[in-house]
Design an enzyme around this catalytic site. Sequence first.
Site, PDB file in Angstrom:
ATOM      1  N   HIS B 174       0.912  -1.119  -0.061  1.00  0.00           N
ATOM      2  CA  HIS B 174       0.101   0.073  -0.213  1.00  0.00           C
ATOM      3  C   HIS B 174       0.976   1.345  -0.026  1.00  0.00           C
ATOM      4  CE1 HIS B 174      -2.749   3.038   1.650  1.00  0.00           C
ATOM      5  NE2 HIS B 174      -3.796   2.153   1.458  1.00  0.00           N
ATOM      6  N   GLN B 254      -4.807  -5.274   6.550  1.00  0.00           N
ATOM      7  CA  GLN B 254      -5.967  -6.196   5.830  1.00  0.00           C
ATOM      8  C   GLN B 254      -6.058  -7.638   6.596  1.00  0.00           C
ATOM      9  OE1 GLN B 254      -8.082  -5.339   4.091  1.00  0.00           O
ATOM     10  NE2 GLN B 254      -6.977  -3.199   3.631  1.00  0.00           N
TER      11      GLN B 254
END
Lengths: 161, 457
Positions: B174, B254
Amino acid sequence: MADMKALYQEVIMDHNKKPRNYGKLSPCTHHAEGHNPLCGDHISLTMNLSGNMADDKVEAIGFEGEACAICKSSTSLMTVAVKGKTRSEAEEIARDFLDMTTGKLDMNAPNKLARLTVFAGVRDLPTRVKCAILPWHTLRAAFNSVEEVSTEADGDPMHTT
Amino acid sequence: MNAPTLKPENSTEPNPSQPPLNRGGADTALPLSRGSRRGFEPNEQTGLNPATPLDVERIRADFPILKLRVNDKPLVYLDNAASSQMPQRVIDRITHYQTAQHANIHRAVHYLSETATHEYEVARRTLQKFINAKEDREIIFTSGTTEAINLVMHGYGRKFIKAGDEIILTTLEHHSNIVPWQMLCEETGAKIRVVPINDAGELDIEIYESLFNERTKFVGVVHISNALGTINPVTQMIAYAHARGVPVLVDGAQAAPHLKVDVQDLGCDFYAYSGHKLCGPTGIGMLYGKAKILESMQPYKGGGDMILSVTFEKTLYNTIPFKFEAGTPPIMAAIALGAAIDYLQNIGMDKIAAHEHSLLEYATAQINNLKGVRIIGTAKHKASVISFAIDGVHPHDIGSLLNQEGVAVRTGHHCAQPVMNRYRVPATSRASFAFYNTMAEVDALIAGIRVVQKVFA
């Protein structure tokens, strides 16, 4: 909430599949690139104006690019709307369009938008407003001989509202 | 010790038997390459006991927002990788805190300050147990994963990483685990090396291992890719780095909501996640760091509560974790995150993982049955994230038309532009499932995709 499906069906059936004035004018008197970095939309606008004064006409206009259906059909409709208009007339339409999509236009008052009012519904979807107004930003940039314009620039109306 | 247990409803009651936080923890050397596969390996996700499946309808009743209708259709919320929804119990915990427990913490001696301090530290211990950290002082409250990684960059990177040093990251990161390190490289002259992925979206571990040399000083790796759902073999990657004396940060944003995470089994030096992806509020998250490393780091923010004494000649910093928690923290959010973790653990992370895996398998099969729809990211080990493309339709048009059907998906580059570049797409549509999603909602997604295709037919 506008019925997006109806908007899509009306505009996409037509302008997304058969974009008007698609292609690049070479040579051209005015040119600008428009980017929406958030969704990767990119359009390239070329125009031939009869001069550089406010009452000079958009004699020819063309666009190319990769964009979502709203952006592509908005660009296609824009080229139809401004072709043959004077620069000042085109700028008036641009102002009304930006006001409409950011919810600032009184839709009951007279405006210059005609068929472009089909995009009124995007004001309910702030993330999609940028898709619809990118061509109009790019048009302004081309008029002012700015080579590139981005929806993330400071002058974006979405940043001032 | 991290096994999910069925706790009583109100698990935030004071526990006076708990030792105070600022005890002197003797650091024992941690084994760096443990071979244990317990807990977080994807193949364990199928270990659902069929006798006790998740009662999804009962769970859905806990989430008031799931009763919403959008565009006259029942809301189908499939944007859980961006942010999850909050159960009533957490909302109630926030109300209770603000109506009966709020004051500033670690400061005054009055009743409310002591109550708020106690609840805040109880929450820290809940977070500690959730990832099986050895000590509660290894848990630092941050505003989220992004701040946690920035803390490591400033506190560890700026102190220990120099010109010519190398940092290994992966294509799947990310932006929050890329940009801080780029800032560090710009400042110090260090370099970033990137682990590539194959067409399925899996890291090339051979190349990862080949990137190590004597200049390698740090590894940052995402546990589960937010854009593709790939579960990375972090245990193996950490062991390889540790064998070469290189510390590893795992971005668990996540993973923490979907798998049982055990930082002692993983052996990682740092682990970070965000509360709002765990049914908690925004503005709160956590950095886990091994005590020894945290102690060696420089402070990240200066201010109140991170000091022992201040004069204009010399300031003494507080011990960990307080050294890294300058200023008044988001107390309410921290306590609410503790309540959210209690809620998830009452359900059981194994059951959550198993249910989400069923949703993933069903949705994958359904989408593969559709003509003109392609799943991007087909790793063998995946979490319940599906990025997809529909031929000839821009993701933003997909998102708007699915919204018309009440279906919420994310469209865009998912703050992971290197992944998008790898697949040569500007953006994808992403459906991400949580434990409160149902098979019927997968059907609603599939029906929505058919509507999109019909409009563009």
